[in-house]
Design an enzyme around this catalytic site. Sequence first.
Site, PDB file in Angstrom:
ATOM      1  N   THR A  36      -1.221   4.574  -4.430  1.00  0.00           N
ATOM      2  CA  THR A  36      -1.846   5.538  -5.360  1.00  0.00           C
ATOM      3  C   THR A  36      -2.966   5.106  -6.264  1.00  0.00           C
ATOM      4  O   THR A  36      -2.945   4.034  -6.856  1.00  0.00           O
ATOM      5  CB  THR A  36      -0.768   6.187  -6.272  1.00  0.00           C
ATOM      6  N   ASP A  52      -5.622  10.435  -5.233  1.00  0.00           N
ATOM      7  CA  ASP A  52      -5.798  10.258  -3.784  1.00  0.00           C
ATOM      8  C   ASP A  52      -4.632  10.967  -3.092  1.00  0.00           C
ATOM      9  O   ASP A  52      -3.838  11.641  -3.756  1.00  0.00           O
ATOM     10  CB  ASP A  52      -5.824   8.762  -3.425  1.00  0.00           C
ATOM     11  N   ARG A  54      -2.573   9.433  -0.326  1.00  0.00           N
ATOM     12  CA  ARG A  54      -1.818   8.594   0.616  1.00  0.00           C
ATOM     13  C   ARG A  54      -0.452   8.254   0.053  1.00  0.00           C
ATOM     14  O   ARG A  54      -0.342   7.796  -1.083  1.00  0.00           O
ATOM     15  CB  ARG A  54      -2.594   7.310   0.904  1.00  0.00           C
ATOM     16  N   LYS A  68      -0.408  14.813  -5.144  1.00  0.00           N
ATOM     17  CA  LYS A  68       0.074  14.008  -6.264  1.00  0.00           C
ATOM     18  C   LYS A  68      -0.188  14.651  -7.620  1.00  0.00           C
ATOM     19  O   LYS A  68       0.208  14.095  -8.647  1.00  0.00           O
ATOM     20  CB  LYS A  68      -0.600  12.629  -6.234  1.00  0.00           C
ATOM     21  N   GLY A  82       4.001   5.898  -8.290  1.00  0.00           N
ATOM     22  CA  GLY A  82       5.285   5.204  -8.279  1.00  0.00           C
ATOM     23  C   GLY A  82       6.135   5.712  -7.143  1.00  0.00           C
ATOM     24  O   GLY A  82       5.617   6.037  -6.079  1.00  0.00           O
ATOM     25  N   SER A 164      -1.533   1.718  -8.037  1.00  0.00           N
ATOM     26  CA  SER A 164      -2.010   0.429  -7.521  1.00  0.00           C
ATOM     27  C   SER A 164      -3.532   0.370  -7.502  1.00  0.00           C
ATOM     28  O   SER A 164      -4.121  -0.708  -7.548  1.00  0.00           O
ATOM     29  CB  SER A 164      -1.452   0.178  -6.121  1.00  0.00           C
ATOM     30  N   ASP A 201      -8.465  -0.173  -2.563  1.00  0.00           N
ATOM     31  CA  ASP A 201      -7.034  -0.454  -2.678  1.00  0.00           C
ATOM     32  C   ASP A 201      -6.362  -0.014  -1.385  1.00  0.00           C
ATOM     33  O   ASP A 201      -6.534   1.119  -0.933  1.00  0.00           O
ATOM     34  CB  ASP A 201      -6.444   0.316  -3.871  1.00  0.00           C
ATOM     35  N   SER A 204      -3.958   3.085  -1.481  1.00  0.00           N
ATOM     36  CA  SER A 204      -4.509   4.428  -1.697  1.00  0.00           C
ATOM     37  C   SER A 204      -5.414   4.779  -0.531  1.00  0.00           C
ATOM     38  O   SER A 204      -6.007   3.901   0.102  1.00  0.00           O
ATOM     39  CB  SER A 204      -5.331   4.479  -2.981  1.00  0.00           C
TER      40      SER A 204
END
Lengths: 273, 232
Positions: A36, A52, A54, A68, A82, A164, A201, A204
């Site tokens: 995320t 995002d 994913r 999300k 999380g 992240s 990242d 994500s």
Amino acid sequence: MELPNRGGFNFDYSVRNESLSAKTGIALPKAKKTGTTIAGVIFNGGVVLGADTRATEGPIVADKNCEKIHYIAPNIYCCGAGTSADTENTTALISSKLALHRLATGRSSRVVTALTLLKNMLFKYQGHVSAALVLGGVDLNGPQLHTIYPHGSTDQLPYVTMGSGSLAAMAVFEARWREGLTKEEAIELVHDAICSGIFNDLGSGGNVDITVLTQDKVEIKRGYDKPNPRKFRRERPYEFPAGTTPIIAGSEIKSFLEERITITTLKPESMEI
Amino acid sequence: MMISPSHAPKAAGPMQARDFDMYSNNGGTTLAVAGSDFCVLGADTRMSDGGYGINTRNYTKLCKLTDKCVLATSGMQADTLALQKNLRSMLQMYEHNNGKPMSTPAIAQWLSNTLYFKRFFPYYTFNVLGGVDDAGVGCCWSYDAVGSHERCKYSSSGTGQQLIQPLLDNQVGHKNQIRAIEVDLTADEAEDLIKDALTSAGERDIYTGDYADIARVDKNGVHLSKFELKFD
């Protein structure tokens, strides 16, 4: 004898689970995390939230296009990072509590109410509910943006990132945020921050979702940008003729519903007093 | 109140140096498909730090050993570099001593021996060797980290192995299909399949992506090409 429901988590099996997994070598089931990048920015007259899409289970992408940004109230939305189950259920629970609260008070919800309900619940669970949230909304006190950490602490800030990919996104904010952004500038900034998370990242990816909250309305821009279309697809399709999979045994189950349903049209009746 | 294991008091003991993990997996996926007179290898070029970060988007996992042989390696790239250095020097010496390049089956056996030599401190490498033998027939070998190897018609390794291998089993090995029309793939079909496989692996494996190298090996030599994968 039934033990009273103490609430919270029950850790009775934790020692047994650890020793079993050590003895048999079978790994304990992992919770699905969202990896995320989520972010929010305050602008003149409102809040922009971005995320995002994913969801990962370890190194595997479980969902390429999950949502999300969660609804909390008509004027309050919340991004969650999380453990997926934790963010979904926490936001749904507080959204439900707020709906009842609106009915009881006859007023629209305040952001700080959602904030307090969320932080009190997360603190009660001592960080075991792994939900890191970006809460944004517009109420009678104007636009507000908060972060809520899994252990229950909160911050109120003009620009925030979590997950992240938060460092990648925050790098963009720190370079380009300034006070007094217009709505269009804020949307572009959040979009660029989320893209930074998506590309830099590994946790994500997918699309950029944006939600814009202002005093009078909410603009939900699901799939605001889709910078990751599939790049190659073989021209020849993967085709399997009938009979490719061997049928070992079969049986036919007839539908019983058609025999049971009777359709009756009711005459509209006035309500009895 | 129950005390969870993480809060239980730790036993006091002699002072120890902090352990460090000697290995790290830089991720990525490789695969090869061998045909009657060719072998096509594919490998993505993303190198990650083992966690959520990217070291570089453009690091090739393919290594051309001879005009008839290419090695694709996933795993720890530091060990891959050391292994490739070892292999290249050995190949040069062989060519000087024997007056000809080493044949692909010979390289396959030599790689297995090299890996087993470090049985008790292995190269953290997952190799796929592909090429044509001296008769021009396509061949492919897959390895584990300590040198167990098997010649096969197709193989994959790396973080996307579990996503790709079943696809290869079905499309190249014609497995799990009754009355399948068992036609061998042409080199172009093999290349398309490899591109599709890498693209699909890139969708679902976070460590696979960015770009991919394709190497086509036949009697004319090694032809390298590149194509794009997703950057997210």
